[in-house]
Design a protein around this motif. Structure first.
Motif, PDB file in Angstrom:
ATOM      1  N   THR A   1       0.844  -1.043  -0.067  1.00 51.82           N
ATOM      2  CA  THR A   1      -0.040   0.076  -0.042  1.00 51.82           C
ATOM      3  C   THR A   1       0.853   1.441   0.104  1.00 51.82           C
ATOM      4  N   ASP A   2       0.273   2.269  -0.315  1.00 51.46           N
ATOM      5  CA  ASP A   2       0.986   3.495  -0.463  1.00 51.46           C
ATOM      6  C   ASP A   2       2.553   3.461  -1.259  1.00 51.46           C
ATOM      7  N   LEU A   3       2.433   2.975  -2.456  1.00 51.81           N
ATOM      8  CA  LEU A   3       3.840   2.963  -3.151  1.00 51.81           C
ATOM      9  C   LEU A   3       4.219   4.236  -3.503  1.00 51.81           C
ATOM     10  N   PRO A   4       5.358   4.503  -3.545  1.00 49.73           N
ATOM     11  CA  PRO A   4       6.076   5.630  -4.016  1.00 49.73           C
ATOM     12  C   PRO A   4       6.155   6.143  -5.513  1.00 49.73           C
ATOM     13  N   PHE A   5       5.764   5.162  -6.276  1.00 50.26           N
ATOM     14  CA  PHE A   5       5.705   5.285  -7.923  1.00 50.26           C
ATOM     15  C   PHE A   5       4.509   5.019  -8.292  1.00 50.26           C
ATOM     16  N   LYS A   6       4.488   5.239  -9.671  1.00 51.00           N
ATOM     17  CA  LYS A   6       3.397   5.274 -10.461  1.00 51.00           C
ATOM     18  C   LYS A   6       3.525   4.424 -11.788  1.00 51.00           C
ATOM     19  N   LYS A   7       2.346   4.214 -12.524  1.00 54.44           N
ATOM     20  CA  LYS A   7       2.610   3.255 -13.763  1.00 54.44           C
ATOM     21  C   LYS A   7       3.760   4.252 -14.740  1.00 54.44           C
ATOM     22  N   GLY A   8       4.557   3.583 -15.434  1.00 55.95           N
ATOM     23  CA  GLY A   8       5.468   4.205 -16.377  1.00 55.95           C
ATOM     24  C   GLY A   8       6.818   4.776 -15.740  1.00 55.95           C
ATOM     25  N   ASP A   9       6.886   4.814 -14.242  1.00 61.33           N
ATOM     26  CA  ASP A   9       7.961   5.251 -13.850  1.00 61.33           C
ATOM     27  C   ASP A   9       9.117   4.223 -14.037  1.00 61.33           C
ATOM     28  N   LYS A  10      10.497   5.000 -14.193  1.00 61.32           N
ATOM     29  CA  LYS A  10      11.374   4.124 -14.344  1.00 61.32           C
ATOM     30  C   LYS A  10      12.323   3.733 -13.118  1.00 61.32           C
ATOM     31  N   VAL A  11      12.614   2.234 -12.867  1.00 64.32           N
ATOM     32  CA  VAL A  11      12.852   1.873 -11.572  1.00 64.32           C
ATOM     33  C   VAL A  11      14.171   0.907 -11.805  1.00 64.32           C
ATOM     34  N   ASP A  12      14.926   0.733 -10.614  1.00 68.77           N
ATOM     35  CA  ASP A  12      16.113  -0.178 -10.745  1.00 68.77           C
ATOM     36  C   ASP A  12      15.412  -1.599 -10.297  1.00 68.77           C
ATOM     37  N   LEU A  13      16.114  -2.673 -10.898  1.00 65.34           N
ATOM     38  CA  LEU A  13      15.493  -4.051 -10.627  1.00 65.34           C
ATOM     39  C   LEU A  13      16.760  -4.719 -10.404  1.00 65.34           C
ATOM     40  N   LEU A  14      16.591  -5.816  -9.340  1.00 68.46           N
ATOM     41  CA  LEU A  14      17.355  -6.834  -8.929  1.00 68.46           C
ATOM     42  C   LEU A  14      16.577  -7.994  -9.124  1.00 68.46           C
ATOM     43  N   MET A  15      17.342  -9.010 -10.066  1.00 70.05           N
ATOM     44  CA  MET A  15      16.406 -10.139 -10.587  1.00 70.05           C
ATOM     45  C   MET A  15      16.827 -11.223  -9.504  1.00 70.05           C
ATOM     46  N   ILE A  16      15.684 -11.652  -8.771  1.00 70.20           N
ATOM     47  CA  ILE A  16      15.420 -12.949  -7.898  1.00 70.20           C
ATOM     48  C   ILE A  16      15.644 -14.212  -8.686  1.00 70.20           C
ATOM     49  N   GLY A  17      14.762 -14.494  -9.639  1.00 70.60           N
ATOM     50  CA  GLY A  17      14.814 -15.646 -10.242  1.00 70.60           C
ATOM     51  C   GLY A  17      13.442 -15.749 -10.973  1.00 70.60           C
ATOM     52  N   GLU A  18      13.364 -16.881 -11.771  1.00 70.20           N
ATOM     53  CA  GLU A  18      12.518 -17.010 -12.861  1.00 70.20           C
ATOM     54  C   GLU A  18      11.115 -18.121 -12.218  1.00 70.20           C
ATOM     55  N   SER A  19      10.386 -17.781 -12.590  1.00 70.41           N
ATOM     56  CA  SER A  19       8.917 -18.661 -11.860  1.00 70.41           C
ATOM     57  C   SER A  19       7.998 -18.997 -12.918  1.00 70.41           C
ATOM     58  N   GLU A  20       7.080 -19.612 -12.862  1.00 74.51           N
ATOM     59  CA  GLU A  20       5.863 -20.187 -13.681  1.00 74.51           C
ATOM     60  C   GLU A  20       5.419 -19.144 -14.539  1.00 74.51           C
ATOM     61  N   LEU A  21       5.393 -17.772 -14.113  1.00 74.41           N
ATOM     62  CA  LEU A  21       4.610 -16.868 -14.601  1.00 74.41           C
ATOM     63  C   LEU A  21       5.788 -15.770 -15.237  1.00 74.41           C
ATOM     64  N   GLY A  22       7.121 -15.797 -14.914  1.00 75.40           N
ATOM     65  CA  GLY A  22       8.055 -15.143 -15.230  1.00 75.40           C
ATOM     66  C   GLY A  22       9.061 -14.815 -14.638  1.00 75.40           C
ATOM     67  N   TRP A  23       9.427 -13.612 -14.327  1.00 77.42           N
ATOM     68  CA  TRP A  23      10.563 -13.172 -13.189  1.00 77.42           C
ATOM     69  C   TRP A  23      10.152 -12.504 -12.170  1.00 77.42           C
ATOM     70  N   ASN A  24      10.630 -13.110 -11.128  1.00 81.02           N
ATOM     71  CA  ASN A  24      10.552 -12.305  -9.695  1.00 81.02           C
ATOM     72  C   ASN A  24      11.417 -11.167  -9.606  1.00 81.02           C
ATOM     73  N   VAL A  25      11.283 -10.063  -9.130  1.00 81.25           N
ATOM     74  CA  VAL A  25      12.438  -9.054  -9.347  1.00 81.25           C
ATOM     75  C   VAL A  25      12.069  -7.920  -7.966  1.00 81.25           C
ATOM     76  N   ILE A  26      13.182  -7.576  -7.661  1.00 81.88           N
ATOM     77  CA  ILE A  26      13.103  -6.550  -6.467  1.00 81.88           C
ATOM     78  C   ILE A  26      13.409  -4.908  -7.018  1.00 81.88           C
ATOM     79  N   ILE A  27      12.281  -4.111  -6.747  1.00 84.13           N
ATOM     80  CA  ILE A  27      12.384  -2.920  -7.243  1.00 84.13           C
ATOM     81  C   ILE A  27      13.028  -1.793  -6.333  1.00 84.13           C
ATOM     82  N   ASP A  28      14.196  -1.058  -6.621  1.00 84.98           N
ATOM     83  CA  ASP A  28      14.859  -0.069  -5.926  1.00 84.98           C
ATOM     84  C   ASP A  28      15.035  -0.563  -4.494  1.00 84.98           C
TER      85      ASP A  28
END
Length: 287
Positions: free
Chosen positions: A150-177
Motif C-alpha cells: 500500500t502507499d507505493l512511492p511510484f506510479k505506472k510508467g516510472d523508471k526503476v532499478d531492478l534486482l533479479m530474484i529468479g524465474e517462476s512459472e509466470l515470469g521473473w520475480n524482481v526487487i524494485i529499488d
C-alpha cells in the motif's frame, strides 16, 4: 535473556540500521561519541574517519549494533534495514551465516532464516530487518515472492532499478529499488536474464490487490524515441541494414533488438515517417 532484549529495544531510540546525521558530543583517544536529537549515543572509531572531527560538528553515519552498544560508521552498507541486497557469505556456522554487507561488522543470518543452507563465498539475496524478539539487525533469505503493498512511492510508467530474484512459472520475480518485490511476466521478457543481476525497468501496473507488475521496456508512443534510437544504433552497426521488417516474427525481433514487435512497429513507423529509414519486404535500410 528475553527480558534483556526487550529492555535493549526500549533503550535504543536511534534509527538503527539507517543513515542519519549525528552531532559530535565528545572526543577521546579512540574516536568520537555521537548523539542524536534525543541524546542517544553511538561510538564512531577514528579509523573510520578521514579527517579530524570537532565537538558540535555534524557527521553523516550509518548506525548499527555491536553486542549491547550502538556504533556508527562512515562506510556505506549494501542496504539499510527494510531493504534487499546481494551479499556474499564470509562464514557459515551451524547457528547461522555471516554476510559481508559493506561495513566493518558482518550481518548475521540465523539458520532458521535461511531458505536453503548458506555456503561460504556464495552470493545470496538478503533482506535486512529488525528482529522483533531480539531487537537486533538481522538478515533473512526467506521472503514472500508476491507480497501486497500500500502507499507505493511510484506510479505506472516510472523508471526503476531492478534486482533479479529468479524465474517462476509466470515470469521473473524482481526487487524494485531494493525495497519492493514485483513480477515481470514471461511475455514481457525480451532478453536473457540472470538471477542476482541488475536491470532497468518500468512500472507496468499496480494492481488492486497491492501487487506490482514490471516491464523491461517503456510502453506507449511517448516512450518510442528510446526504441527509435536503438534501431538507428543497430543500423549504424550493420552498415545501414537490418534484415527485419513489420512482417518479421516476434521471436526474430526479440533476438535481434530485445524489444517487442509492438514497440518495433511503432518505432519503425516513426522512423519511416521522419524519412530516416526505408522499409522493404524483408529488411530496413538507413537513408
Amino acid at each position: 535473556m528475553f527480558l534483556f532484549y526487550l529492555i535493549l529495544q526500549q533503550i535504543f531510540t536511534m534509527q538503527v540500521g539507517k543513515f542519519q546525521t549525528l552531532k559530535v558530543s565528545e572526543v577521546n583517544n579512540s574516536g568520537y561519541i555521537l548523539i542524536d536529537e534525543l541524546g542517544e549515543k553511538a561510538f564512531l572509531s577514528k579509523i573510520l574517519v578521514n579527517s579530524t572531527l570537532e565537538v558540535d560538528q555534524d557527521v553523516d553515519v550509518f548506525v548499527y549494533q555491536d553486542d549491547d552498544k550502538l556504533k556508527a560508521t562512515t562506510e556505506t552498507p549494501l542496504c539499510e534495514v527494510d531493504e534487499f541486497a546481494v551479499m556474499t557469505c564470509v562464514q557459515s556456522l551451524p547457528s547461522g551465516a555471516f554476510m559481508d554487507w559493506g561495513i566493518i561488522k558482518d550481518l548475521f543470518v540465523p539458520y532458521k532464516q535461511q531458505k536453503g543452507k548458506i555456503l561460504e563465498s556464495k552470493r545470496y539475496i538478503v533482506y535486512v530487518y529488525i528482529d522483533e524478539e531480539s531487537g537486533r539487525i538481522t538478515g533473512t533469505t526467506k521472503f514472500k515472492r508476491n507480497p501486497q503493498y500500500t502507499d507505493l512511492p511510484f506510479k505506472k510508467g516510472d523508471k526503476v532499478d531492478l534486482l533479479m530474484i529468479g524465474e517462476s512459472e509466470l515470469g521473473w520475480n524482481v526487487i524494485i529499488d531494493k525495497k519492493y518485490i514485483a513480477l515481470i511476466y514471461a511475455s514481457d521478457v525480451y532478453k536473457k536474464l540472470y538471477p542476482l543481476s541488475t536491470e532497468q525497468g518500468y512500472i507496468k501496473a499496480i494492481r488492486e490487490d497491492g501487487k506490482i507488475d514490471v516491464s523491461l521496456q517503456p510502453e506507449g508512443f511517448e516512450n518510442i524515441d528510446e526504441f527509435k534510437q536503438k534501431i538507428i544504433d543497430k543500423l549504424n552497426d550493420n552498415y545501414g541494414l537490418i534484415y527485419l521488417s513489420d512482417k518479421s516474427s516476434p521471436e526474430e525481433i526479440k533476438d535481434e533488438l530485445q524489444m517487442s514487435k509492438k514497440n518495433f512497429k511503432k518505432a519503425i513507423g516513426g522512423l519511416y515517417k521522419d524519412k530516416i529509414i526505408e522499409i522493404e519486404d524483408d529488411k530496413i535500410r538507413l537513408l
